[in-house]
Design an enzyme around this catalytic site. Sequence first.
Site, mmCIF file in Angstrom:
data_model
loop_
_atom_site.group_PDB
_atom_site.id
_atom_site.type_symbol
_atom_site.label_atom_id
_atom_site.label_comp_id
_atom_site.label_asym_id
_atom_site.label_seq_id
_atom_site.Cartn_x
_atom_site.Cartn_y
_atom_site.Cartn_z
ATOM 1 C CB SER A 187 1.340 11.409 0.440
ATOM 2 O OG SER A 187 1.624 11.609 2.108
ATOM 3 C CG ASP A 238 3.086 3.432 1.006
ATOM 4 O OD1 ASP A 238 2.931 3.905 2.036
ATOM 5 O OD2 ASP A 238 3.084 4.000 0.324
ATOM 6 C CG HIS A 297 1.074 6.805 1.748
ATOM 7 N ND1 HIS A 297 2.683 6.308 1.837
ATOM 8 C CD2 HIS A 297 0.983 8.475 1.853
ATOM 9 C CE1 HIS A 297 2.973 7.277 1.728
ATOM 10 N NE2 HIS A 297 2.509 8.055 1.981
#
Length: 336
Positions: free
Chosen positions: A11, A301, A304
């Site tokens: 991600s 977040d 991340h």
Amino acid sequence: MIPAMFVFGDSLVDVGNNNYLRLSLAKANYPHNGIDFPTKRPTGRFSNGKNSADFLAEKVGLPTSPPYLFLRNKKNKTSLFMNGVSFASAGAGIFNDTNQILGELIPLTKQVDYYETVYEDLMKQLGSGGVKQHLSESLFVVVIGSNDIFYYLGLSVLQNKYTPQQYVTLMTTNLEPQLRRIYKFGARKFVVVGLGQIGCTPLLRVVNQAEECNEEVNNWCVNYNERLKTMLQELKSELQDLSYSYFEAYNFMQNIVQKPATYGLTEIKEACCGIGKLKAMMQCTPFSTYCNNRNEYLFWDFCHLSQAASHIFVDAIFDGPSQYTFPINMNNLVAV
């Protein structure tokens, strides 16, 4: 500067592949993600805007490598593959079974399978000599391993089966054949990013009262990185024409955490978008609150990087000193 960039990973560099996986729970295609992206819309990136994959492409003058799953059914897909493709998938790991609880993902093995099909398509278009030249000048970016660490941390079955040392060794043992496969299909220039301070993510800070980093997990990351560096050196000595730039994300992140003001950051513990203590009790959703000074946050977040932090990291990957990038930085790798 280069003809193409091919991206493998998780991600941290996924630019939307998971949006095309119907059964995946690892998606970021809803607000407030994308709030600072040029379109102001969510794109599948776990970020308030661009992520590292976007900034890496900008550094070499290319458009962001598009998601493979978006391209593969297009009629003119081979010409679309020419500038590179992203196979990165949120939640993906080195191991095939990492994060299976999240439904559909593209683990690294499958990402390399997809790359083989791209190679075959390029071969048809460019011919043997053409594809060899094209790929030997292209960059192959590999950003993976964080999810395997998170998965080990959350699964007592794995902890009972392997010590942390055994597990991180197994990670590099499983990564190596995938790098060899990418090399076999034309790759000669690799940008490989080590693990950052995973123990310092809001997700792991929130677990203890003092909101300190989880140093045990950080030690796993250090051990993995040491094994990864050794493995890359061995590959280079064995495989003809292989060049690489390794980025020591751990030491660089440690420097940011210790001296955030140097990088224009003010908040290194709390996530910008989320719920609860350190905004780390849930990932960024439409129900979360988010900060206004997003450019001052290390984390978007609970695990991340913010767009601003991704930009800072990529500047170091591209032009960083030998303290963080070796044997050469990405800028020098391009010139090889």
